[in-house]
Design an enzyme around this catalytic site. Structure first.
Site, PDB file in Angstrom:
ATOM      1  N   GLU A 167       0.887  -1.179   0.000  1.00 59.94           N
ATOM      2  CA  GLU A 167       0.000   0.000   0.000  1.00 59.94           C
ATOM      3  C   GLU A 167       0.912   1.213   0.000  1.00 59.94           C
ATOM      4  O   GLU A 167       1.539   1.514   1.013  1.00 59.94           O
ATOM      5  CB  GLU A 167      -0.877   0.009   1.259  1.00 59.94           C
ATOM      6  CG  GLU A 167      -1.666  -1.261   1.498  1.00 59.94           C
ATOM      7  CD  GLU A 167      -2.800  -1.466   0.531  1.00 59.94           C
ATOM      8  OE1 GLU A 167      -3.160  -0.501  -0.169  1.00 59.94           O
ATOM      9  OE2 GLU A 167      -3.303  -2.586   0.441  1.00 59.94           O
ATOM     10  N   CYS A 214      -2.400   8.752   3.017  1.00 60.68           N
ATOM     11  CA  CYS A 214      -2.109   8.212   1.680  1.00 60.68           C
ATOM     12  C   CYS A 214      -3.211   8.544   0.687  1.00 60.68           C
ATOM     13  O   CYS A 214      -2.944   8.758  -0.487  1.00 60.68           O
ATOM     14  CB  CYS A 214      -1.901   6.712   1.757  1.00 60.68           C
ATOM     15  SG  CYS A 214      -3.276   5.842   2.515  1.00 60.68           S
TER      16      CYS A 214
HETATM   17  P1  NAD Z   1       8.600   4.598   4.494  1.00 58.82           P
HETATM   18  O1  NAD Z   1       8.512   3.766   3.280  1.00 58.82           O
HETATM   19  O2  NAD Z   1       9.811   5.398   4.716  1.00 58.82           O
HETATM   20  O3  NAD Z   1       8.435   3.704   5.814  1.00 58.82           O
HETATM   21  C1  NAD Z   1       7.351   2.816   6.006  1.00 58.82           C
HETATM   22  C2  NAD Z   1       7.806   1.648   6.865  1.00 58.82           C
HETATM   23  O4  NAD Z   1       8.817   0.920   6.158  1.00 58.82           O
HETATM   24  C3  NAD Z   1       8.431   2.047   8.200  1.00 58.82           C
HETATM   25  O5  NAD Z   1       8.031   1.114   9.188  1.00 58.82           O
HETATM   26  C4  NAD Z   1       9.915   1.927   7.929  1.00 58.82           C
HETATM   27  O6  NAD Z   1      10.667   1.686   9.090  1.00 58.82           O
HETATM   28  C5  NAD Z   1       9.944   0.734   6.992  1.00 58.82           C
HETATM   29  N1  NAD Z   1      11.122   0.642   6.127  1.00 58.82           N
HETATM   30  C6  NAD Z   1      11.919   1.649   5.691  1.00 58.82           C
HETATM   31  N2  NAD Z   1      12.897   1.160   4.895  1.00 58.82           N
HETATM   32  C7  NAD Z   1      12.705  -0.174   4.820  1.00 58.82           C
HETATM   33  C8  NAD Z   1      13.384  -1.237   4.139  1.00 58.82           C
HETATM   34  N3  NAD Z   1      14.441  -1.008   3.368  1.00 58.82           N
HETATM   35  N4  NAD Z   1      12.913  -2.487   4.279  1.00 58.82           N
HETATM   36  C9  NAD Z   1      11.820  -2.738   5.039  1.00 58.82           C
HETATM   37  N5  NAD Z   1      11.149  -1.782   5.715  1.00 58.82           N
HETATM   38  C10 NAD Z   1      11.583  -0.510   5.600  1.00 58.82           C
HETATM   39  O7  NAD Z   1       7.292   5.487   4.445  1.00 58.82           O
HETATM   40  P2  NAD Z   1       6.949   6.741   5.335  1.00 58.82           P
HETATM   41  O8  NAD Z   1       7.624   7.918   4.746  1.00 58.82           O
HETATM   42  O9  NAD Z   1       7.200   6.437   6.744  1.00 58.82           O
HETATM   43  O10 NAD Z   1       5.368   6.832   5.119  1.00 58.82           O
HETATM   44  C11 NAD Z   1       4.819   7.742   4.238  1.00 58.82           C
HETATM   45  C12 NAD Z   1       4.503   7.085   2.920  1.00 58.82           C
HETATM   46  O11 NAD Z   1       3.633   6.002   3.116  1.00 58.82           O
HETATM   47  C13 NAD Z   1       3.800   8.011   1.959  1.00 58.82           C
HETATM   48  O12 NAD Z   1       4.338   7.860   0.675  1.00 58.82           O
HETATM   49  C14 NAD Z   1       2.368   7.524   1.971  1.00 58.82           C
HETATM   50  O13 NAD Z   1       1.652   7.818   0.816  1.00 58.82           O
HETATM   51  C15 NAD Z   1       2.539   6.064   2.208  1.00 58.82           C
HETATM   52  N6  NAD Z   1       1.356   5.483   2.838  1.00 58.82           N
HETATM   53  C16 NAD Z   1       0.539   4.716   2.082  1.00 58.82           C
HETATM   54  C17 NAD Z   1      -0.624   4.168   2.631  1.00 58.82           C
HETATM   55  C18 NAD Z   1      -1.541   3.321   1.789  1.00 58.82           C
HETATM   56  O14 NAD Z   1      -2.417   2.666   2.355  1.00 58.82           O
HETATM   57  N7  NAD Z   1      -1.394   3.299   0.489  1.00 58.82           N
HETATM   58  C19 NAD Z   1      -0.940   4.425   3.959  1.00 58.82           C
HETATM   59  C20 NAD Z   1      -0.076   5.219   4.717  1.00 58.82           C
HETATM   60  C21 NAD Z   1       1.078   5.739   4.137  1.00 58.82           C
END
Ligand code: NAD
Length: 540
Positions: free
Chosen positions: A277, A311
Site C-alpha cells: 500500500e 495516503c
Molecule cells: P517509508 O517507506 O519510509 O516507511 C514505512 C515503513 O517501512 C516504516 O516502518 C519503515 O521503518 C519501513 N522501512 C523503511 N525502509 C525499509 C526497508 N528497506 N525495508 C523494510 N522496511 C523498511 O514510508 P513513510 O515515509 O514512513 O510513510 C509515508 C509514505 O507512506 C507516503 O508515501 C504515503 O503515501 C505512504 N502510505 C501509504 C498508505 C496506503 O495505504 N497506500 C498508507 C499510509 C502511508
C-alpha cells in the site's frame, strides 16, 4: 487561520517562536510505568534505545528498546509456535475475539486518542478515525469470517463422481511493516484478517510511533488473542524491516513507493507474496454540476485531514470552469477559518506534521512552487509559534509541470488548484503520472460521476466524499493501481491474501484411466464424447 489555545496543562500556548525551555507543555510526560508496560512488549535485547519526542512540543515521550537480527529470528520462532495451536482453533472462537476487540477499542477510545495525538501530533478528530477504522474492520471480519474462510464446494470434472472443495489454509507468519501516519490503525488493521485466517504476525511499526502500535498489541491480548501470536520488533526499517522480510511467509507493507519497491524485491528473492500500500498524488474533480458548498467542505477534509499526511488525501484539485470562481472563494474561506492547535482536546481542525523531515519536504515544495511563479491563495508558511513542525493548510494556484509539487507526493497540507474546460481533459490530467491510489468526484449526477469513475486509473474513487466512502466500507477492497501499490486491503481480497487456496478432489467409482479392458484409444474416444456432451448440457 487561528491557533486554538488550551494545552493539556490548561494554560494558553505561548506566542512567538517555539522554545521548549519555556513551553508550558514541555513538562508533560507519559507515566513511566505506562510507557514501560507498553515497551516491554517489544522483543529487544540489544540494550540500545531510541528516544521518541512528541511532535506537539518536542517533549520526550519514551525510550524505545531496539531489536537485533537475533530478536527478529526469536520473534518468528515464538510466533510460529503460537500459530500452530492457533490454526487449530475454530472460526467462531476467532470471530468472538474480534468482536471483543471491537468493543474494547470503543471503550478505551480516550486512552487510544491521547496516545495517538501525543505521538503523531495530529488533531484529535483525525486521531478518532483510527479506533473507528479498527472497530469497523474487526466487526466486518468478525461477522464475515465463514463467508471468506469456510470450505467451498466447486464443480468436479465428472458430475456426481468427482467431489472437489477448496480450503483456505493460513500462510503461517505474516510480517507487517507499517508507517507512522496512522500509527494505531496502520499497525493493526491489516493484521486482523491475518489473525482471523489462522496466521501469526510479526509487526515492525515505524520507529516514530511505536507506542500507539504497542497499545494496539496490548488490546489484542486483552481481547483474547494468545500472547505470542502477535510479536513486535523495533528499529530502523533498513535493518529490522529487512530481517522481517527475510523470515516471513508473507509481507504486508504500507509506506512509500520507493521503500515498497525494495520490499517487493526482497520478497521476490524469497518467492513469498506481498501486498504493498504505497503513495499517491490523488486527484479530486469538481464537475460543473457539483454542489459547490459541499465540494468546498469535502475539499478541506480531502486536503488537510491529518495535515495531509494521509495516503488517500488529495493534492490536485481540478475544478470545472463554470464553478471555478465560486468554489475557489468557498474553499479558501473555509480553509482560512480552520483552527490549528497543539492540544489533546477536541476542537482543532488540524494538528502538527510528524517530524522535521516532513516539515522540510512541505516547505521545500511550497518554496519551489512560489519561486517558479505559483500563487499562494492561503497558508504557505510554517508556524513555529505553535510547535516545532506546524505548517499552515496551503492552497496553491498556477502550479506548472516544472514545479516539484506538480507530480511528486508532498504528503503534507498542500493542494494545487487547476481549472478545466472539458471533462475528458480533466480525467486525462487526473490520470497523469505514475500513481493511482484514490480519486474523488463531486457532481449532483451520481450516474454520470460513476461512469466517469471507470475512466479514472485509481484503486478507489469516492463520489461526493473525499476518501471515507470507500475507506470505511470494509467490504470493498482498498489499494492502489500502478505505482501506488499491489494487492488490496479490506474485503475478501484483504483476507485471502493471507491464505493459500488448497483444492481437495475426491474421485468416486471411475478412474482417469482406461477401465474394463478399454484400450487407450477407446478411453480417448469415451472422454471426447463426454467433453462434447458436457458442452451440450451447458456445463462450465
Ligand atoms: P517509508 O517507506 O519510509 O516507511 C514505512 C515503513 O517501512 C516504516 O516502518 C519503515 O521503518 C519501513 N522501512 C523503511 N525502509 C525499509 C526497508 N528497506 N525495508 C523494510 N522496511 C523498511 O514510508 P513513510 O515515509 O514512513 O510513510 C509515508 C509514505 O507512506 C507516503 O508515501 C504515503 O503515501 C505512504 N502510505 C501509504 C498508505 C496506503 O495505504 N497506500 C498508507 C499510509 C502511508
Amino acid at each position: 487561520m487561528s491557533a486554538s489555545t488550551p494545552d493539556p496543562t490548561g494554560r494558553p500556548l505561548a506566542d512567538g517562536p517555539h522554545d521548549p525551555e519555556h513551553d508550558p507543555t514541555a513538562s508533560y510526560a507519559l507515566e513511566p510505568e505506562y510507557v514501560e508496560a507498553l515497551t516491554r512488549r517489544i522483543l529487544a535485547t540489544s540494550g540500545e534505545t531510541a528516544e521518541v519526542r512528541s511532535p506537539i512540543n518536542g517533549a520526550p515521550l519514551a525510550h524505545i528498546p531496539q531489536s537485533t537480527e537475533d530478536d527478529v529470528v526469536e520473534a518468528f520462532a515464538r510466533a510460529r509456535r503460537a500459530q500452530e495451536a492457533w490454526a487449530r482453533t475454530s472460526l467462531e472462537h476467532r470471530s468472538a475475539i474480534m468482536m471483543r476487540l471491537h468493543d474494547l477499542v470503543l471503550d478505551r477510545q480516550d486512552e487510544i486518542l491521547d496516545l495517538i495525538v501525543w505521538e503523531s501530533g495530529k488533531a484529535r478528530k483525525h486521531a478518532f478515525d483510527e479506533p473507528m477504522h479498527i472497530a469497523l474492520t474487526a466487526r466486518y471480519y468478525g461477522r464475515t469470517a465463514s463467508e471468506h474462510l469456510g470450505t467451498k464446494r466447486k464443480l468436479g470434472v465428472v458430475p456426481g463422481l468427482t467431489r472437489v472443495e477448496v480450503n483456505r489454509v493460513p500462510k503461517g507468519v505474516v510480517g507487517i511493516i507499517s508507517p507512522w501516519n496512522y500509527p494505531f490503525t496502520m499497525a493493526l488493521c491489516d493484521g486482523l484478517p491475518a489473525l482471523l485466517a489462522g496466521n501469526a504476525v510479526v509487526a515492525k511499526p515505524d520507529a516514530q510511533t511505536m507506542l500507539s502500535a504497542l497499545l494496539g498489541a496490548q488490546l489484542l491480548e486483552e481481547a483474547g488473542f494468545p500472547k505470542d501470536l502477535w510479536q513486535v520488533v523495533a528499529g530502523p526499517g533498513s535493518r529490522v524491516g529487512t530481517s522481517v522480510i527475510g523470515k516471513a511467509d508473507y509481507i504486508c507493507f504500507t509506506g512509500s513507493t520507493a521503500t515498497g519497491k525494495k520490499v517487493a524485491a526482497g520478497c521476490a528473492e524469497r518467492l513469498i507474496g506481498c501486498s504493498l500500500e504505497l503513495g499517491g498524488k490523488n486527484p479530486m474533480l469538481v464537475l460543473r454540476d457539483a454542489d459547490v458548498e459541499r465540494a468546498a467542505e469535502g475539499a478541506v477534509r480531502a486536503s488537510f485531514s491529518n495535515a495531509g499526511q494521509l495516503c488517500v488525501s488529495m493534492e490536485r484539485l481540478f475544478v470545472a470552469d463554470q464553478v471555478y470562481d465560486r468554489f475557489r472563494e468557498r474553499f479558501v474561506a473555509r480553509t482560512q477559518a480552520m483552527t490549528l492547535g497543539a492540544t489533546l482536546d477536541w476542537g482543532n481542525d488540524m494538528g502538527s506534521l510528524i517530524s522535521q523531515d516532513q516539515l522540510d519536504t512541505v516547505t521545500r515544495h511550497v518554496e519551489d512552487a512560489v519561486a517558479k511563479g505559483a500563487q499562494v491563495l492561503c497558508g504557505g508558511r510554517a508556524r513555529p509559534d505553535l510547535g516545532p513542525f506546524y505548517f499552515e493548510p496551503t492552497i496553491l494556484e498556477g502550479v506548472t509541470p516544472d514545479m516539484t509539487c506538480f507530480g511528486e507526493e508532498t504528503f503534507g497540507p498542500v493542494i494545487s488548484l487547476y481549472r478545466f474546460h472539458d471533462e475528458a481533459d480533466a480525467v486525462a490530467r487526473a490520470n497523469d503520472g505514475e500513481y493511482g491510489l484514490n480519486a474523488s468526484i463531486y457532481s449532483r449526477d451520481g450516474a454520470r460521476a460513476r461512469d466517469l469513475a471507470r475512466q479514472v486509473k485509481c484503486g478507489t474513487v469516492n463520489i461526493n466524499e473525499a476518501f471515507g466512502a470507500t475507506f470505511a466500507s470494509i467490504d470493498s477492497p482498498m489499494g492502489g493501481m500502478r505505482e501506488s501499490g499491489m494487492g488490496r486491503r479490506q474485503g475478501s481480497e484483504g483476507i485471502h491474501r493471507y491464505t493459500e487456496s488448497q483444492s481437495v478432489g475426491q474421485q468416486k467409482l471411475i478412474r482417469f484411466a482406461p477401465m474394463l479392458g478399454m484400450s487407450d484409444e477407446q478411453y480417448a474416444g469415451v472422454m471426447t464424447a463426454n467433453l462434447r456432451l458436457m458442452k451440450k448440457l451447458g456445463r462450465a
